[in-house]
Design an enzyme around this catalytic site. Structure first.
Site, PDB file in Angstrom:
ATOM      1  N   LEU A  62       0.797  -1.225   0.000  1.00  0.00           N
ATOM      2  CA  LEU A  62       0.000   0.000   0.000  1.00  0.00           C
ATOM      3  C   LEU A  62       0.837   1.286   0.000  1.00  0.00           C
ATOM      4  O   LEU A  62       0.656   2.165   0.843  1.00  0.00           O
ATOM      5  CB  LEU A  62      -0.966   0.009   1.202  1.00  0.00           C
ATOM      6  CG  LEU A  62      -2.144  -0.971   1.120  1.00  0.00           C
ATOM      7  CD1 LEU A  62      -2.910  -1.014   2.445  1.00  0.00           C
ATOM      8  CD2 LEU A  62      -3.105  -0.629  -0.010  1.00  0.00           C
ATOM      9  N   CYS A 117      -7.581  -3.968   4.855  1.00  0.00           N
ATOM     10  CA  CYS A 117      -6.281  -3.601   5.422  1.00  0.00           C
ATOM     11  C   CYS A 117      -6.309  -3.730   6.951  1.00  0.00           C
ATOM     12  O   CYS A 117      -7.374  -3.767   7.560  1.00  0.00           O
ATOM     13  CB  CYS A 117      -5.910  -2.190   4.976  1.00  0.00           C
ATOM     14  SG  CYS A 117      -6.997  -0.949   5.638  1.00  0.00           S
ATOM     15  N   GLY A 232      -9.407 -12.382 -10.798  1.00  0.00           N
ATOM     16  CA  GLY A 232      -9.100 -13.347 -11.855  1.00  0.00           C
ATOM     17  C   GLY A 232      -9.848 -13.155 -13.155  1.00  0.00           C
ATOM     18  O   GLY A 232      -9.863 -14.062 -13.987  1.00  0.00           O
TER      19      GLY A 232
HETATM   20  C1  LIG Z   1      -0.021  -5.002  -7.673  1.00  0.00           C
HETATM   21  C2  LIG Z   1      -1.380  -4.903  -7.025  1.00  0.00           C
HETATM   22  C3  LIG Z   1      -1.679  -3.811  -6.212  1.00  0.00           C
HETATM   23  C4  LIG Z   1      -2.936  -3.705  -5.590  1.00  0.00           C
HETATM   24  N1  LIG Z   1      -3.222  -2.608  -4.820  1.00  0.00           N
HETATM   25  C5  LIG Z   1      -4.458  -2.461  -4.273  1.00  0.00           C
HETATM   26  C6  LIG Z   1      -4.807  -1.295  -3.534  1.00  0.00           C
HETATM   27  O1  LIG Z   1      -4.032  -0.349  -3.386  1.00  0.00           O
HETATM   28  N2  LIG Z   1      -6.056  -1.236  -3.000  1.00  0.00           N
HETATM   29  C7  LIG Z   1      -6.990  -2.232  -3.153  1.00  0.00           C
HETATM   30  O2  LIG Z   1      -8.111  -2.118  -2.646  1.00  0.00           O
HETATM   31  N3  LIG Z   1      -6.682  -3.347  -3.868  1.00  0.00           N
HETATM   32  C8  LIG Z   1      -5.460  -3.476  -4.425  1.00  0.00           C
HETATM   33  N4  LIG Z   1      -5.165  -4.594  -5.168  1.00  0.00           N
HETATM   34  C9  LIG Z   1      -6.203  -5.646  -5.338  1.00  0.00           C
HETATM   35  C10 LIG Z   1      -6.975  -5.490  -6.653  1.00  0.00           C
HETATM   36  O3  LIG Z   1      -7.660  -4.248  -6.710  1.00  0.00           O
HETATM   37  C11 LIG Z   1      -7.986  -6.647  -6.840  1.00  0.00           C
HETATM   38  O4  LIG Z   1      -8.929  -6.604  -5.788  1.00  0.00           O
HETATM   39  C12 LIG Z   1      -7.315  -8.025  -6.858  1.00  0.00           C
HETATM   40  O5  LIG Z   1      -6.054  -7.972  -7.490  1.00  0.00           O
HETATM   41  C13 LIG Z   1      -8.175  -9.098  -7.541  1.00  0.00           C
HETATM   42  O6  LIG Z   1      -8.422  -8.763  -8.885  1.00  0.00           O
HETATM   43  P1  LIG Z   1      -7.520  -9.293 -10.136  1.00  0.00           P
HETATM   44  O7  LIG Z   1      -7.390 -10.780  -9.998  1.00  0.00           O
HETATM   45  O8  LIG Z   1      -8.264  -8.837 -11.343  1.00  0.00           O
HETATM   46  O9  LIG Z   1      -6.178  -8.617 -10.014  1.00  0.00           O
HETATM   47  C14 LIG Z   1      -3.907  -4.726  -5.796  1.00  0.00           C
HETATM   48  C15 LIG Z   1      -3.606  -5.819  -6.625  1.00  0.00           C
HETATM   49  C16 LIG Z   1      -2.373  -5.918  -7.245  1.00  0.00           C
HETATM   50  C17 LIG Z   1      -2.086  -7.103  -8.148  1.00  0.00           C
END
Ligand SMILES: Cc1cc2nc3c(=O)[nH]c(=O)nc-3n(C[C@H](O)[C@H](O)[C@H](O)COP(=O)(O)O)c2cc1C
Length: 292
Positions: A62, A117, A232
């Protein structure tokens, strides 16, 4: 929104130019900013993001300039022509309220509350695993942001995610998003130590899709407010699964890594093609149909 795809928080949502590209070139219906915290924070040391056969594991930790150091960014963002969701986090209910109050002044189209968090007042227990703590954050933020829609972002770490969603809805949430990354680790057997500098990280991408789908399905049974499903998704068929589980819109994060910045366009085209093949005019016809 012109379509149901949303850039998930933490991926490319770090500055105005990138967010504009995600909307214009990428085709997203809305864009979520990287989570904004109460004070400047560097995040964890590298390596902090690794690709694995079935997903991504990250411990970026974060990083944030802190809500006080974003005036310049907001000046540009206030002139945007795309729907913008600001994401916020804090380590206590008071910190969430403080960040929310300042962010609301810049009029994002919605504020997503990242309750995945840790709460420092409870030895780092994640807010989103406990219904009372989740509701306390939502209530305090809602008080500060007035008419701006509030999206509560839940974590699969809650054993009763439906109950958490109900608590957030009762506390004033206008929508739910789910899920955040899944706590995990990988070990490098040659180095004989964890792959990530922080040891533990959050899993995202294809590996988490079945987990996220189950959460969205349970949330849909529990609340009436709309659900932004994520975890995903990188193809139109993935997105359709989430809609069938009960999502109104879908978030895409890791999918940008797998299919490029225009993953949003690709997902929309694939959804439309599937709809044509299945003679559907409207997504609402299948929203939540997996419950019937
Ligand atoms: C590199 C990275 C940074 C992320 N930073 C945040 C964040 O700052 N705040 C948040 O709520 N979720 C954060 N996430 C979570 C994503 O918003 C999402 O909920 C999660 O990756 C699942 O979706 P996806 O499989 O499409 O990536 C982050 C994910 C990744 C991969």
């Amino acid at each position: 929104m012109r379509n149901p795809t949303v850039l998930a928080s933490g991926i490319l949502g770090t500055n105005f130019e990138l967010m504009k590209r995600v909307f214009e070139e990428g085709g997203a219906g809305a864009v979520t900013m990287k989570s904004i915290g109460p004070a400047e924070r560097m995040g964890h040391a590298n390596p902090s993001v690794m690709e694995w056969e079935h997903g991504l594991i990250n411990a970026v930790g974060l990083p944030t300039p802190g809500f006080r150091n974003m005036e310049e960014e907001w000046r540009e963002l206030e002139k945007r022509d795309f729907p913008l969701i600001a994401s916020i986090y804090g380590a206590s209910v008071e910190e969430f309220a403080l960040v929310a109050k300042s962010v609301a002044l810049h009029r994002p189209d919605a504020i997503e509350v990242n309750i995945s968090c840790p709460n420092t007042k409870k030895e780092g227990m994640v807010f989103g695993v406990n219904a009372e703590d989740s509701a306390a954050v939502v209530k305090a933020v809602k008080k500060e942001i007035g008419a701006i829609p509030l999206i509560a972002k839940l974590t699969q770490q809650a054993w009763n995610i439906g109950q958490i969603a109900i608590a957030c809805e009762k506390a004033g949430a206008d929508a739910i998003s789910a899920i955040n990354t899944v706590p995990s680790m990988l070990i490098d057997i040659d180095a004989r130590k964890p792959v990530l500098a922080n040891k533990f990280g959050g899993l995202s991408g294809p590996a988490v899709k079945p987990i996220a789908l189950k959460c969205v399905y349970q949330i849909f049974e529990a609340v009436k407010i709309p659900i932004l499903g994520m975890g995903g998704i990188s193809t139109g068929k993935d997105a359709i699964e989430f809609v069938m589980a009960g999502a109104t819109a879908v978030g895409i994060g890791s999918g940008v890594h797998y299919r490029g910045i225009d993953v949003f366009k690709k997902v929309c085209d694939e959804m439309e093609q599937w709809m044509r093949e299945n003679r559907l005019d409207n997504l609402e016809e299948i929203m939540g149909c997996a419950h019937e």
